[in-house]
Design a protein around this motif. Structure first.
Motif, PDB file in Angstrom:
ATOM      1  N   TRP A 126     -55.243 -80.660   9.264  1.00  0.00           N
ATOM      2  CA  TRP A 126     -56.698 -81.163   9.542  1.00  0.00           C
ATOM      3  C   TRP A 126     -57.366 -80.255  10.522  1.00  0.00           C
ATOM      4  CZ3 TRP A 126     -59.284 -82.991   5.449  1.00  0.00           C
ATOM      5  CH2 TRP A 126     -58.412 -83.628   4.731  1.00  0.00           C
ATOM      6  N   MET A 127     -56.328 -79.632  11.201  1.00  0.00           N
ATOM      7  CA  MET A 127     -56.940 -78.999  12.736  1.00  0.00           C
ATOM      8  C   MET A 127     -58.356 -78.198  12.286  1.00  0.00           C
ATOM      9  SD  MET A 127     -56.004 -79.711  15.618  1.00  0.00           S
ATOM     10  CE  MET A 127     -56.539 -78.218  16.299  1.00  0.00           C
ATOM     11  N   GLY A 128     -58.367 -77.486  11.349  1.00  0.00           N
ATOM     12  CA  GLY A 128     -59.678 -76.529  11.020  1.00  0.00           C
ATOM     13  C   GLY A 128     -60.694 -77.353  11.081  1.00  0.00           C
ATOM     14  N   LEU A 129     -60.534 -78.503  10.325  1.00  0.00           N
ATOM     15  CA  LEU A 129     -61.793 -79.421  10.400  1.00  0.00           C
ATOM     16  C   LEU A 129     -62.337 -80.063  11.644  1.00  0.00           C
ATOM     17  CD1 LEU A 129     -64.132 -81.025   8.796  1.00  0.00           C
ATOM     18  CD2 LEU A 129     -62.512 -82.779   8.318  1.00  0.00           C
ATOM     19  N   VAL A 172     -55.651 -76.248  21.505  1.00  0.00           N
ATOM     20  CA  VAL A 172     -54.231 -77.174  21.747  1.00  0.00           C
ATOM     21  C   VAL A 172     -54.748 -78.533  22.436  1.00  0.00           C
ATOM     22  CG1 VAL A 172     -52.795 -77.523  23.924  1.00  0.00           C
ATOM     23  CG2 VAL A 172     -52.774 -75.311  22.644  1.00  0.00           C
ATOM     24  N   PHE A 173     -56.168 -78.389  23.046  1.00  0.00           N
ATOM     25  CA  PHE A 173     -57.006 -79.634  23.596  1.00  0.00           C
ATOM     26  C   PHE A 173     -57.039 -80.565  22.320  1.00  0.00           C
ATOM     27  CE2 PHE A 173     -60.607 -82.305  24.124  1.00  0.00           C
ATOM     28  CZ  PHE A 173     -60.347 -82.908  25.153  1.00  0.00           C
ATOM     29  N   VAL A 174     -57.739 -80.265  21.243  1.00  0.00           N
ATOM     30  CA  VAL A 174     -58.007 -80.644  19.995  1.00  0.00           C
ATOM     31  C   VAL A 174     -56.603 -81.412  19.260  1.00  0.00           C
ATOM     32  CG1 VAL A 174     -59.450 -80.882  17.635  1.00  0.00           C
ATOM     33  CG2 VAL A 174     -60.280 -79.595  19.759  1.00  0.00           C
ATOM     34  N   ARG A 175     -55.931 -80.394  19.370  1.00  0.00           N
ATOM     35  CA  ARG A 175     -54.549 -80.711  18.485  1.00  0.00           C
ATOM     36  C   ARG A 175     -53.745 -81.760  19.371  1.00  0.00           C
ATOM     37  NH1 ARG A 175     -49.951 -76.379  19.087  1.00  0.00           N
ATOM     38  NH2 ARG A 175     -49.981 -77.456  21.158  1.00  0.00           N
ATOM     39  N   ASP A 176     -53.607 -81.714  20.448  1.00  0.00           N
ATOM     40  CA  ASP A 176     -52.833 -82.764  21.423  1.00  0.00           C
ATOM     41  C   ASP A 176     -53.506 -84.081  21.672  1.00  0.00           C
ATOM     42  OD1 ASP A 176     -50.970 -81.025  21.198  1.00  0.00           O
ATOM     43  OD2 ASP A 176     -51.055 -80.115  23.216  1.00  0.00           O
ATOM     44  N   ALA A 206     -74.250 -72.862  15.034  1.00  0.00           N
ATOM     45  CA  ALA A 206     -73.505 -72.432  14.003  1.00  0.00           C
ATOM     46  C   ALA A 206     -72.955 -70.854  14.189  1.00  0.00           C
ATOM     47  CB  ALA A 206     -73.944 -72.688  12.604  1.00  0.00           C
ATOM     48  N   VAL A 207     -73.997 -70.057  14.331  1.00  0.00           N
ATOM     49  CA  VAL A 207     -73.602 -68.704  14.778  1.00  0.00           C
ATOM     50  C   VAL A 207     -72.823 -68.604  16.049  1.00  0.00           C
ATOM     51  CG1 VAL A 207     -74.480 -66.743  15.360  1.00  0.00           C
ATOM     52  CG2 VAL A 207     -75.527 -67.863  13.889  1.00  0.00           C
ATOM     53  N   ILE A 208     -73.193 -69.416  17.018  1.00  0.00           N
ATOM     54  CA  ILE A 208     -72.138 -69.375  18.432  1.00  0.00           C
ATOM     55  C   ILE A 208     -70.752 -69.797  17.999  1.00  0.00           C
ATOM     56  CG2 ILE A 208     -71.810 -70.528  20.589  1.00  0.00           C
ATOM     57  CD1 ILE A 208     -75.017 -70.627  20.656  1.00  0.00           C
ATOM     58  N   ALA A 209     -70.522 -71.027  17.168  1.00  0.00           N
ATOM     59  CA  ALA A 209     -69.237 -71.474  16.954  1.00  0.00           C
ATOM     60  C   ALA A 209     -68.492 -70.678  16.159  1.00  0.00           C
ATOM     61  CB  ALA A 209     -69.473 -72.764  16.109  1.00  0.00           C
ATOM     62  N   ILE A 210     -69.202 -69.988  15.239  1.00  0.00           N
ATOM     63  CA  ILE A 210     -68.362 -68.922  14.504  1.00  0.00           C
ATOM     64  C   ILE A 210     -68.011 -67.523  15.373  1.00  0.00           C
ATOM     65  CG2 ILE A 210     -68.663 -67.227  12.486  1.00  0.00           C
ATOM     66  CD1 ILE A 210     -70.364 -69.382  11.099  1.00  0.00           C
ATOM     67  N   ALA A 211     -69.043 -67.097  16.019  1.00  0.00           N
ATOM     68  CA  ALA A 211     -68.489 -66.051  17.015  1.00  0.00           C
ATOM     69  C   ALA A 211     -67.462 -66.402  18.039  1.00  0.00           C
ATOM     70  CB  ALA A 211     -69.941 -65.557  17.680  1.00  0.00           C
ATOM     71  N   LEU A 212     -67.404 -67.606  18.359  1.00  0.00           N
ATOM     72  CA  LEU A 212     -66.519 -67.961  19.792  1.00  0.00           C
ATOM     73  C   LEU A 212     -65.103 -68.119  18.717  1.00  0.00           C
ATOM     74  CD1 LEU A 212     -68.182 -70.732  21.372  1.00  0.00           C
ATOM     75  CD2 LEU A 212     -67.524 -68.552  22.200  1.00  0.00           C
ATOM     76  N   CYS A 213     -65.255 -68.418  17.785  1.00  0.00           N
ATOM     77  CA  CYS A 213     -63.827 -68.224  16.831  1.00  0.00           C
ATOM     78  C   CYS A 213     -63.199 -67.174  16.467  1.00  0.00           C
ATOM     79  CB  CYS A 213     -63.829 -69.252  15.711  1.00  0.00           C
ATOM     80  SG  CYS A 213     -63.950 -71.081  16.041  1.00  0.00           S
ATOM     81  N   TRP A 214     -64.318 -66.268  16.194  1.00  0.00           N
ATOM     82  CA  TRP A 214     -63.946 -64.904  15.841  1.00  0.00           C
ATOM     83  C   TRP A 214     -63.633 -64.164  16.954  1.00  0.00           C
ATOM     84  CZ3 TRP A 214     -63.800 -62.395  11.204  1.00  0.00           C
ATOM     85  CH2 TRP A 214     -63.492 -61.109  11.320  1.00  0.00           C
ATOM     86  N   THR A 257     -63.732 -77.616  14.377  1.00  0.00           N
ATOM     87  CA  THR A 257     -65.055 -77.407  13.696  1.00  0.00           C
ATOM     88  C   THR A 257     -65.945 -78.561  14.330  1.00  0.00           C
ATOM     89  OG1 THR A 257     -64.173 -76.006  12.087  1.00  0.00           O
ATOM     90  CG2 THR A 257     -66.543 -76.663  11.826  1.00  0.00           C
ATOM     91  N   ILE A 258     -65.629 -79.777  13.813  1.00  0.00           N
ATOM     92  CA  ILE A 258     -66.576 -80.814  14.517  1.00  0.00           C
ATOM     93  C   ILE A 258     -66.657 -80.980  15.973  1.00  0.00           C
ATOM     94  CG2 ILE A 258     -66.405 -83.255  14.446  1.00  0.00           C
ATOM     95  CD1 ILE A 258     -65.277 -83.327  11.679  1.00  0.00           C
ATOM     96  N   PHE A 259     -65.392 -80.793  16.565  1.00  0.00           N
ATOM     97  CA  PHE A 259     -65.462 -80.734  18.112  1.00  0.00           C
ATOM     98  C   PHE A 259     -66.508 -79.666  18.528  1.00  0.00           C
ATOM     99  CE2 PHE A 259     -63.848 -79.255  22.194  1.00  0.00           C
ATOM    100  CZ  PHE A 259     -63.901 -80.485  22.960  1.00  0.00           C
ATOM    101  N   LEU A 260     -66.084 -78.264  18.289  1.00  0.00           N
ATOM    102  CA  LEU A 260     -66.903 -77.212  18.714  1.00  0.00           C
ATOM    103  C   LEU A 260     -68.500 -77.567  18.331  1.00  0.00           C
ATOM    104  CD1 LEU A 260     -64.730 -74.222  17.944  1.00  0.00           C
ATOM    105  CD2 LEU A 260     -65.411 -75.232  20.260  1.00  0.00           C
ATOM    106  N   THR A 261     -68.619 -77.926  17.223  1.00  0.00           N
ATOM    107  CA  THR A 261     -69.999 -78.079  16.665  1.00  0.00           C
ATOM    108  C   THR A 261     -70.678 -78.892  17.453  1.00  0.00           C
ATOM    109  OG1 THR A 261     -69.630 -77.390  14.426  1.00  0.00           O
ATOM    110  CG2 THR A 261     -71.689 -78.805  14.662  1.00  0.00           C
ATOM    111  N   VAL A 262     -70.227 -80.339  17.921  1.00  0.00           N
ATOM    112  CA  VAL A 262     -71.052 -81.605  18.490  1.00  0.00           C
ATOM    113  C   VAL A 262     -71.036 -80.988  19.807  1.00  0.00           C
ATOM    114  CG1 VAL A 262     -70.798 -83.954  19.422  1.00  0.00           C
ATOM    115  CG2 VAL A 262     -70.276 -83.110  17.005  1.00  0.00           C
TER     116      VAL A 262
END
Length: 264
Positions: A93-96, A75-79, A45-53, A99-104
């Motif tokens: 729904w891109m935020g969710l 762009v990959f997740v969106r398209d 979770a910390v890594i995902a937040i840090a990457l997005c930040w 988040t799911i993609f990066l988390t998994v």
């Protein structure tokens, strides 16, 4: 490489098994739930937040560094994930979804990170928890936008079928939507991570044992084969880790779309 050697006698090698997935509390005498997988989840979770930040806190007109990586992921997740299922609703729904993609993805990649070497999704509880969040959201959206009767009617809409066929197929469709869908969502992820982790541990254990523990002219070849297979399986496992993150997020988008549109 993860090496797990179980020695029952000085000359016997035992393949690693389910003990790879059993962990004692990190803090002796501390809470039973605070184990290595829980710590990895927190780290992820910390890594995902840090990457997005790092990618989006101070965006530049010309992407560079972490912003370029973040925009590529977005762009990959969106398209490839959001738009094929959600269409005009994808941006909402891109935020969710990202988040799911990066988390998994981070959960999975932890299985090949040195000194960590445990894919969180190999623990069925974590994969199931994430899948049930998506499942609850799907039901909430379906009832909110269509009502209970409208949502059910949209799911089992089988126009043109005779009554006997409708009575046969309707329960099957309802069971798939409300029961099996949530299990197929996380079982696929869990099974792949579990099996991949076990295979890598198996071949690395073979390599370690027959090169470092029982090296001889007769066993050296087997040990080298174990090392080579560990490298090959690790590379293949990284591909599977990306693929499973993509599939999990894609199914999440499909389930969200089914709730919004009220259809099977």
């Amino acid at each position: 490489m993860r090496t797990t050697i179980l020695i029952t006698s000085p000359d016997q090698w035992t393949a690693p098994g389910v003990e790879l997935f059993q962990f004692a509390p990190i803090i002796p005498g501390g809470p039973d739930w605070f184990t290595k997988p829980v710590l990895i989840v927190m780290m992820s979770a910390v890594i995902a937040i840090a990457l997005c930040w790092a990618a989006f806190a101070r965006p530049k007109i010309v992407p560079w560094g972490w912003q370029g990586v973040g925009e590529y992921a977005y762009v990959f997740v969106r398209d490839q994930i959001a738009r094929p299922s959600l269409g005009k609703d994808s941006d909402r729904w891109m935020g969710l979804l990202i988040t799911i993609f990066l988390t998994v993805l981070i959960w999975n990649l932890m299985g090949v990170i040195p000194f960590v070497q445990y894919p969180v999704a190999a623990n069925v509880n974590f994969a199931a928890a994430l899948a049930f969040v998506v499942y609850a959201l799907k039901l909430y959206l379906g009832v909110k936008h269509h009502g209970v009767r409208g949502y059910l009617r949209g799911i089992v809409h089988l126009e043109g079928l005779p009554g006997w066929a409708y009575a046969l197929y309707a329960p099957m469709i309802l069971a798939e939507v409300f029961v099996t869908s949530v299990f197929t969502h996380f079982i696929r992820l869990f099974a792949n991570m579990f099996a991949g982790h076990l295979l890598i541990a198996f071949f690395s254990s073979v390599g370690f044992w027959f090169i470092f523990e029982q090296l001889s002219p007769l066993t050296a070849g087997l040990g080298v084969l174990g090392v080579l297979m560990t490298i090959v399986m690790t590379a293949f496992e990284i591909f599977i880790q990306f693929l499973q993150a993509f599939l999990f997020a894609m199914l999440a988008a499909i389930f969200i779309a089914s709730g919004l549109h009220g259809s099977h």
